[in-house]
Structure formats: C-alpha cells, structure tokens
Design a protein around this motif. Structure first.
Motif, PDB file in Angstrom:
ATOM      1  N   ALA A  70      46.697  57.881  49.692  1.00 27.94           N
ATOM      2  CA  ALA A  70      46.961  56.445  49.860  1.00 27.94           C
ATOM      3  C   ALA A  70      45.660  55.658  49.771  1.00 27.94           C
ATOM      4  CB  ALA A  70      47.624  56.197  51.218  1.00 27.94           C
ATOM      5  N   LEU A  71      45.794  54.378  49.441  1.00 28.09           N
ATOM      6  CA  LEU A  71      44.672  53.449  49.452  1.00 28.09           C
ATOM      7  C   LEU A  71      44.914  52.417  50.543  1.00 28.09           C
ATOM      8  CD1 LEU A  71      44.094  52.767  45.636  1.00 28.09           C
ATOM      9  CD2 LEU A  71      42.780  54.273  47.144  1.00 28.09           C
ATOM     10  N   LEU A  72      43.872  52.125  51.324  1.00 27.51           N
ATOM     11  CA  LEU A  72      43.922  51.101  52.358  1.00 27.51           C
ATOM     12  C   LEU A  72      42.968  49.996  51.948  1.00 27.51           C
ATOM     13  CD1 LEU A  72      44.274  54.065  53.821  1.00 27.51           C
ATOM     14  CD2 LEU A  72      44.524  52.606  55.800  1.00 27.51           C
ATOM     15  N   ILE A  73      43.494  48.815  51.739  1.00 25.90           N
ATOM     16  CA  ILE A  73      42.723  47.698  51.226  1.00 25.90           C
ATOM     17  C   ILE A  73      42.536  46.704  52.359  1.00 25.90           C
ATOM     18  CG2 ILE A  73      42.636  45.869  49.498  1.00 25.90           C
ATOM     19  CD1 ILE A  73      44.986  48.770  48.938  1.00 25.90           C
ATOM     20  N   CYS A  74      41.288  46.489  52.756  1.00 24.97           N
ATOM     21  CA  CYS A  74      40.973  45.657  53.913  1.00 24.97           C
ATOM     22  C   CYS A  74      40.188  44.433  53.467  1.00 24.97           C
ATOM     23  CB  CYS A  74      40.135  46.439  54.914  1.00 24.97           C
ATOM     24  SG  CYS A  74      40.830  48.045  55.359  1.00 24.97           S
ATOM     25  N   GLU A  75      40.620  43.265  53.914  1.00 24.77           N
ATOM     26  CA  GLU A  75      39.920  42.025  53.593  1.00 24.77           C
ATOM     27  C   GLU A  75      39.418  41.416  54.889  1.00 24.77           C
ATOM     28  OE1 GLU A  75      40.818  37.670  51.620  1.00 24.77           O
ATOM     29  OE2 GLU A  75      42.092  39.350  51.045  1.00 24.77           O
ATOM     30  N   THR A 107      45.701  29.972  58.373  1.00 23.71           N
ATOM     31  CA  THR A 107      45.668  31.145  57.508  1.00 23.71           C
ATOM     32  C   THR A 107      44.802  30.842  56.305  1.00 23.71           C
ATOM     33  OG1 THR A 107      47.586  30.430  56.240  1.00 23.71           O
ATOM     34  CG2 THR A 107      48.007  31.846  58.144  1.00 23.71           C
ATOM     35  N   ARG A 108      44.300  31.888  55.654  1.00 25.99           N
ATOM     36  CA  ARG A 108      43.550  31.725  54.421  1.00 25.99           C
ATOM     37  C   ARG A 108      44.083  32.757  53.454  1.00 25.99           C
ATOM     38  NH1 ARG A 108      41.955  35.934  54.775  1.00 25.99           N
ATOM     39  NH2 ARG A 108      41.844  36.774  56.808  1.00 25.99           N
ATOM     40  N   PRO A 109      44.992  32.315  52.587  1.00 26.74           N
ATOM     41  CA  PRO A 109      45.563  33.269  51.637  1.00 26.74           C
ATOM     42  C   PRO A 109      44.486  33.842  50.721  1.00 26.74           C
ATOM     43  CG  PRO A 109      46.319  31.026  51.162  1.00 26.74           C
ATOM     44  CD  PRO A 109      45.487  30.970  52.403  1.00 26.74           C
ATOM     45  N   THR A 110      44.690  35.077  50.311  1.00 27.09           N
ATOM     46  CA  THR A 110      43.780  35.715  49.372  1.00 27.09           C
ATOM     47  C   THR A 110      43.784  34.901  48.081  1.00 27.09           C
ATOM     48  OG1 THR A 110      44.288  37.863  50.338  1.00 27.09           O
ATOM     49  CG2 THR A 110      43.298  37.866  48.141  1.00 27.09           C
ATOM     50  N   THR A 111      42.609  34.510  47.625  1.00 29.54           N
ATOM     51  CA  THR A 111      42.535  33.701  46.411  1.00 29.54           C
ATOM     52  C   THR A 111      43.002  34.514  45.210  1.00 29.54           C
ATOM     53  OG1 THR A 111      40.263  34.338  45.879  1.00 29.54           O
ATOM     54  CG2 THR A 111      40.551  32.412  47.333  1.00 29.54           C
ATOM     55  N   ASP A 112      43.430  33.812  44.173  1.00 26.02           N
ATOM     56  CA  ASP A 112      43.873  34.492  42.954  1.00 26.02           C
ATOM     57  C   ASP A 112      42.756  35.355  42.381  1.00 26.02           C
ATOM     58  OD1 ASP A 112      46.307  33.261  43.239  1.00 26.02           O
ATOM     59  OD2 ASP A 112      45.996  31.807  41.630  1.00 26.02           O
ATOM     60  N   LYS A 113      41.522  34.861  42.447  1.00 28.04           N
ATOM     61  CA  LYS A 113      40.371  35.614  41.920  1.00 28.04           C
ATOM     62  C   LYS A 113      40.195  36.939  42.663  1.00 28.04           C
ATOM     63  CE  LYS A 113      35.364  35.452  41.797  1.00 28.04           C
ATOM     64  NZ  LYS A 113      34.179  34.764  42.246  1.00 28.04           N
ATOM     65  N   VAL A 114      40.232  36.884  43.991  1.00 26.35           N
ATOM     66  CA  VAL A 114      40.071  38.102  44.797  1.00 26.35           C
ATOM     67  C   VAL A 114      41.262  39.035  44.591  1.00 26.35           C
ATOM     68  CG1 VAL A 114      39.885  39.007  47.155  1.00 26.35           C
ATOM     69  CG2 VAL A 114      38.559  36.987  46.484  1.00 26.35           C
ATOM     70  N   GLY A 133      51.745  37.235  49.483  1.00 29.00           N
ATOM     71  CA  GLY A 133      51.183  37.284  48.136  1.00 29.00           C
ATOM     72  C   GLY A 133      50.722  38.664  47.675  1.00 29.00           C
ATOM     73  N   LEU A 134      50.096  39.437  48.554  1.00 29.31           N
ATOM     74  CA  LEU A 134      49.619  40.770  48.156  1.00 29.31           C
ATOM     75  C   LEU A 134      50.788  41.712  47.899  1.00 29.31           C
ATOM     76  CD1 LEU A 134      46.567  41.109  50.560  1.00 29.31           C
ATOM     77  CD2 LEU A 134      46.488  40.801  48.079  1.00 29.31           C
ATOM     78  N   ALA A 135      51.778  41.675  48.769  1.00 29.61           N
ATOM     79  CA  ALA A 135      52.953  42.535  48.585  1.00 29.61           C
ATOM     80  C   ALA A 135      53.710  42.159  47.317  1.00 29.61           C
ATOM     81  CB  ALA A 135      53.874  42.431  49.799  1.00 29.61           C
ATOM     82  N   ILE A 136      53.878  40.875  47.076  1.00 27.95           N
ATOM     83  CA  ILE A 136      54.592  40.422  45.881  1.00 27.95           C
ATOM     84  C   ILE A 136      53.830  40.824  44.629  1.00 27.95           C
ATOM     85  CG2 ILE A 136      55.335  38.358  44.605  1.00 27.95           C
ATOM     86  CD1 ILE A 136      56.014  37.139  47.427  1.00 27.95           C
ATOM     87  N   GLU A 137      52.516  40.713  44.664  1.00 27.16           N
ATOM     88  CA  GLU A 137      51.695  41.134  43.513  1.00 27.16           C
ATOM     89  C   GLU A 137      51.883  42.625  43.253  1.00 27.16           C
ATOM     90  OE1 GLU A 137      49.295  40.300  40.330  1.00 27.16           O
ATOM     91  OE2 GLU A 137      49.678  38.781  41.847  1.00 27.16           O
ATOM     92  N   ALA A 138      51.890  43.441  44.312  1.00 26.54           N
ATOM     93  CA  ALA A 138      52.063  44.888  44.155  1.00 26.54           C
ATOM     94  C   ALA A 138      53.421  45.217  43.539  1.00 26.54           C
ATOM     95  CB  ALA A 138      51.893  45.589  45.500  1.00 26.54           C
ATOM     96  N   ILE A 139      54.475  44.559  44.000  1.00 23.66           N
ATOM     97  CA  ILE A 139      55.811  44.796  43.434  1.00 23.66           C
ATOM     98  C   ILE A 139      55.851  44.308  41.988  1.00 23.66           C
ATOM     99  CG2 ILE A 139      58.267  44.206  43.603  1.00 23.66           C
ATOM    100  CD1 ILE A 139      57.307  46.166  45.786  1.00 23.66           C
ATOM    101  N   SER A 140      55.244  43.178  41.726  1.00 24.44           N
ATOM    102  CA  SER A 140      55.193  42.641  40.363  1.00 24.44           C
ATOM    103  C   SER A 140      54.552  43.627  39.397  1.00 24.44           C
ATOM    104  CB  SER A 140      54.411  41.321  40.351  1.00 24.44           C
ATOM    105  OG  SER A 140      54.337  40.767  39.054  1.00 24.44           O
ATOM    106  N   ARG A 141      53.607  44.423  39.901  1.00 18.83           N
ATOM    107  CA  ARG A 141      52.857  45.362  39.071  1.00 18.83           C
ATOM    108  C   ARG A 141      53.445  46.773  39.094  1.00 18.83           C
ATOM    109  NH1 ARG A 141      47.007  43.754  38.255  1.00 18.83           N
ATOM    110  NH2 ARG A 141      46.919  41.541  38.738  1.00 18.83           N
ATOM    111  N   GLY A 142      54.609  46.958  39.707  1.00 14.15           N
ATOM    112  CA  GLY A 142      55.297  48.234  39.572  1.00 14.15           C
ATOM    113  C   GLY A 142      55.545  49.041  40.824  1.00 14.15           C
ATOM    114  N   CYS A 143      55.078  48.598  41.996  1.00  9.71           N
ATOM    115  CA  CYS A 143      55.425  49.316  43.226  1.00  9.71           C
ATOM    116  C   CYS A 143      56.917  49.120  43.482  1.00  9.71           C
ATOM    117  CB  CYS A 143      54.600  48.807  44.397  1.00  9.71           C
ATOM    118  SG  CYS A 143      52.883  49.384  44.362  1.00  9.71           S
TER     119      CYS A 143
END
Length: 182
Positions: free
Chosen positions: A145-150, A21-28, A54-64
């Motif tokens: 909705a927004l769809l974010i693709c990496e 796996t390659r987790p999304t970097t903090d910068k990205v 990490g992406l889901a946790i970041e979203a919840i951290s920011r208010g989702c």
C-alpha cells in the motif's frame, strides 16, 4: 478546484467555504497522482480527512474501484456528497461522518483494508504518525500500500515508520507531501 484527469477529468468540485479547510490544490493533486501512478487498475482508497472528497474522487476517476471518505464536519460531509454526485457513480464511494480514530477502529472491525491511504488532516491537529501506526496495527494497510500524507512544511514527518519506508518527499510552497510504502 476540479478533477484533474481520468474518467471524471475536468469536472468542477465544490470546496468548503471559509478558512477552516484548505483543499489540495490542483497542482499538488496532479503531482501526487503522477507520482503514485497516473492511472490505476482497481484498488481501494481511504481518504481519512476528506474535506471536499477531491483526493478520493481523483483516485476513482483514475481507476480505483472504491473509496471511503471520512470527515467529522457536517459541512464537509455535505460537500463530499455533492461532489460525489457529479461522478454519477455514488456506489463507488462510502461516506462516513466521524472522528478519524474511531472510524479507523470501525473499519478494522468491518475487516476493511486499503491500497491507497490519504492523510491530509488540519495542520494544527495532525497526528499522522500515531494514526499511521494505528492503521498498521489494526490491519487496515494492505501489503504494498501507499500512504500519502499532506502537511504544512514545518511538520517534520520521519523517514521511517515501523513497517513502512519513505518513498518520496516533495515540497510545494508551504505544503509538504510525504509518501510511504509498505
């Protein structure tokens, strides 16, 4: 790897060992969230290839308000659960182990739909366009909705997908982030 901002900002997250796996970097991650809205007033998140969560946790951290994390790997599910534990709010997350396409059908049968959908599949196995079309046909994508693709920058996601419009495209070294809106 850490939570960049919000309620859980600065907390360290575990990642999966090895090169699978390659987790999304903090910068990205920081750049993605600065573009889609640094903070949210509710909303439901789908992290379809969650990896470490990490992406889901970041979203919840920011208010989702709630996030569904999906991955087919037992090891990933274990790491996601450990990372969710650092939030001390496990009720804000649902973790599902399973194949992405089958889980999409299950979520549709449950009547779920999402405001923010993250798709960061293994680069060699990406079927993002097919999965987006499936999510749209199953009614999983809310209006606006927004769809974010990496993806790997060598993958050329189209500007147009039926029912969506390209909102932003950005390269970060070998990674490309494409954001669609409904």
């Amino acid at each position: 790897m850490r939570v960049v901002s919000g309620e859980y900002g600065g907390r360290r997250l575990k990642s999966l060992p090895g090169d699978n796996t390659r987790p999304t970097t903090d910068k990205v991650k920081e750049s993605i969230f600065n573009r889609i809205g640094p903070f949210f007033d509710g909303g439901k998140v789908l992290d379809l290839f969650a990896g470490s969560g990490g992406l889901a946790i970041e979203a919840i951290s920011r208010g989702c308000q709630h996030a569904v994390c999906v991955d087919k790997s037992y090891q990933a599910i274990s790491v996601i659960k450990e990372n969710i534990a650092i939030t001390k709010e496990p009720d804000k997350f649902t973790v599902i182990k399973g194949d992405a396409n089958r889980v999409l059908e299950r979520l549709a049968k449950e009547g779920q739909s999402f405001d923010y959908l993250f798709l960061d599949p293994p680069y060699a196995q990406q079927e993002i366009v097919v999965q987006i079309e499936k999510m749209l046909s199953l009614g999983l994508v809310k209006a606006e909705a927004l769809l974010i693709c990496e993806t790997d920058k060598s993958v050329a996601l189209p500007d147009d997908i039926s029912g969506l419009s390209l909102w932003k495209r950005q390269n970060y070294g070998g990674t490309e982030v494409v954001i669609y809106e409904r």
